[in-house]
Design an enzyme around this catalytic site. Structure first.
Site: not given
Lengths: 434, 434
Positions: B106, B133, B135, B206, B303
């Site tokens: 990002k 942005v 995830g 983001k 994650g």
């Protein structure tokens, strides 16, 4: 390459009018995105007089479906007339004529989706139906595109705005079912005959469409277990609140070991569940993917412009495909044969409310029954006996158990001497394990 | 047509490993969707020894970026190494070599997105960055595809999981900022140096990406107004609760009359706002479209596997484009020149907490000041004077007002005799008009 794509409409209700409004107002954006303009070529209406009062060129109006379906200038048909058999015939004819079809008709897709997808594919035509589920929420495209490299194992949704509005009123304001339904009807959220909404059939159709797409499997409407909301007692909602739950009409679809299970039923959700806060006429669909984990998509489930937006996103997709010369790739290619999850492998928590004789050992009898079947409790709520009544009320929330065990327990409870009645039982979706 | 597409990875951290894991585990689905297999051709790593311990063919590992970028067998480069300048050079070189690029970076896209999009387009290459942005939430694709026939006028989001985790702990458990930050670090939700997260810079990057895409306009990082969360007092969270608000670090972007405004700041949300219930490390983005109305997308903001899923959805999109021969159409085609919203046209409600001398007429002075500027109050909370203190605490929530008026009021408050200090002020997003 064509400089203009002509769209034919079957139907000019609120969604059809919304589609025309968007096409007119967004011409510049459409040209920017597609490199060609989009126009409305022909519109099938029921009543010419009524239609002429709308903001639309009267020359495009017709009362004959063939004027739209057989028009060689029309490339894309938008079906927003509703209905099943006649509409199915029109769409099949449109495919024969090499036209792409976009429909908002969930009933039709739930019943005849696979047949129509086949017909589309054979004629190198597109069939899209984003607007059939979740109104303006771009759910189907997200499931089929965005999560393509994942395995979806659960889809849970509030997919009917009418029932969610009614249940919000019952839960938040303690409004009785009949009053809430009447209010929903006055606000235009519920039809004069609300059966299809309140008995869960509308939600069942949408869940069939979602399950087919999410799990790439065949699935039929008659395989959905359906319970509506018309028998819900306010007292159950109150007990639910005491236990930390909110009740919603939940469409539930799961896929495990290539076995599918789809149900629509009033369900107690833990207050912390992302779906628990979805109120009034809003819809939301919670998707659990093996890799992505929990995601949720929230938005207006109905309404003229939101639904028209979804239809237009399909129109744009079809025209992009036309310009790329890649129409006719099916939205859903089923990968798995239909296999239903047997009751021995369908797991959930359950809420049960019992009227019990106020006798020594009553609760011991009940817990022995559950114990013998192999079901344990997460929560127990015994309410004080009402004055001059000999009955006590006991609410049990089980730990996760299989549906067959739970059904066995329900059956045996009815036969138990100390149990007067099983007043109600509901599925429970508890805390999400993080 | 190729029977296998070879992907090169720059970087083998948690996301890179997740991508490899998905490619290995989903080969069957990928073949089903794409008609070809996908394999990992070459992987740039920092430390060969360390990388060899992972579940990956050691023959594909290299410590030289050119081994990946110049490999003629590789069609798609996945950049998950992070960093700015060196990475930018690699990506530009990849485009020169005719390779498509997918990045989760990002920072790079926020700073150099337009330049990289240009370079991709000139070389008929794709540049996708869904993972940059939100995830695993398929946000960018949804904005660019699903809502294509709509005009988006507002994007509001919780786009940083670290700060949302910290603020949830502060708000729900009354945990002080330092303790919550430490806990987030222990759980791996926050970096050893948390500056970029807690000062709002990560969220700002983001929001720049979202604003460009949602509004089809140019926008630069330095145009974002940014306030972080490191100075938030628990007492403000408590007052907020009393007033029916939850505080979140909100990225806010609006587009009106072709004017853009983007900010990242701690904001009080009405408890009924769909974003108010988004807790812990979860992200959610609320999008308001002219036609569709309110929609919200919720999911894990970070994650390994969720982010890898987003990367893989881009890989699938690129390969689909390859098979259709339509690479190089830009993800964002800006349509509007950058025009910033002036403070006279930026409207919001505000929360202000004042320490005020406990004198007769103090509140009258304050309300006269606001009145003269033309700002009225929606809520007023005066807290009892603390024992042995001469100061009273007053909390005001204004009705909607322009930023310039509010800034004027703040300035004049500081000069007002009865006001000891302006302790804090925050933007407020109240009830959504239904």
């Amino acid at each position: 390459m064509k400089e203009n794509i002509s769209v034919g409409l079957l139907g000019l209700g609120v969604v059809g009018s919304g589609v025309i409004q968007i096409i007119n107002n967004h011409q510049e954006e459409l040209v920017h995105q597609l490199g060609c303009s989009v126009s409305v070529g022909r519109v099938l209406v029921r009543d010419l007089e009524k239609a002429r009062k709308k903001d639309i060129d009267p020359a495009v109006l017709t009362t004959s479906a063939t004027d739209v379906i057989d028009d060689p200038n029309i490339d894309v048909i938008v079906e927003v007339m509703g209905g099943i058999e006649e509409t199915r015939q029109y769409i099949l004819k449109a495919f024969e004529n090499g036209k792409h079809v976009i429909t908002a008709n969930k009933d039709l897709i739930a019943l005849h989706g696979p047949e129509l997808e086949d017909a589309a594919g054979k004629n190198n035509c597109d069939l899209y139906y984003e607007a059939s589920v979740g109104g303006g929420i771009p759910l189907l495209r997200t499931l089929s595109d965005g999560l393509v490299s994942d395995r979806i194992n659960q889809v849970m949704g509030i997919v009917n705005g009418t029932t969610n509005y009614i249940m919000t009123k019952m839960d938040k304001e303690g409004m009785p079912y009949d009053t809430a339904l009447k209010q929903a009807q006055e606000l235009g959220f519920a039809e004069a005959d609300p059966t299809s909404d309140v008995e869960g059939l509308d939600a069942a159709r949408k869940m069939v469409i979602l399950a087919r797409l999410a799990f790439l499997t065949d699935f039929d409407l008659e395989d959905v277990e359906v319970r509506g909301i018309s028998n819900i007692a306010l007292s159950d909602l109150e007990y639910g609140q005491k236990l930390g739950y909110v009740m919603k009409l939940i469409g539930f679809a799961s896929f495990e070991n290539e076995q599918v299970e789809v149900s629509v039923q009033p369900t107690f959700l833990a207050e912390s569940h992302p779906l628990a806060g979805v109120e009034n006429e809003f819809n939301a669909v919670y998707v659990n993917g093996e890799a992505v984990g929990e995601t949720m998509f929230y938005g207006p489930g109905a309404g003229s412009l939101p639904t028209a937006t979804a239809v237009m996103s399909d129109v744009v997709a079809v025209i992009k495909n036309m310009r790329l010369g890649v129409n006719g790739r099916r939205f859903i290619k089923p990968r798995f044969k239909k296999q239903l999850t047997p009751p021995t492998h369908s797991y959930s928590q359950y809420y049960v409310r019992l009227h019990v004789k106020d006798e020594v050992g009553a609760f011991a009898n009940i817990s022995q029954l559950f114990n013998e079947i192999g079901i344990s409790f997460e929560k127990i709520l015994q309410t004080p006996r009402k004055q001059q009544q000999e009955l006590a009320e006991i609410i049990l929330v089980t730990h996760k158990t299989s549906l067959d065990k739970f059904q066995k327990a329900l059956g045996e409870l009815e036969n138990l001497n100390v149990v007067e009645t099983v007043k109600s039982y509901y599925r429970v979706e508890g805390e999400i394990a993080q």
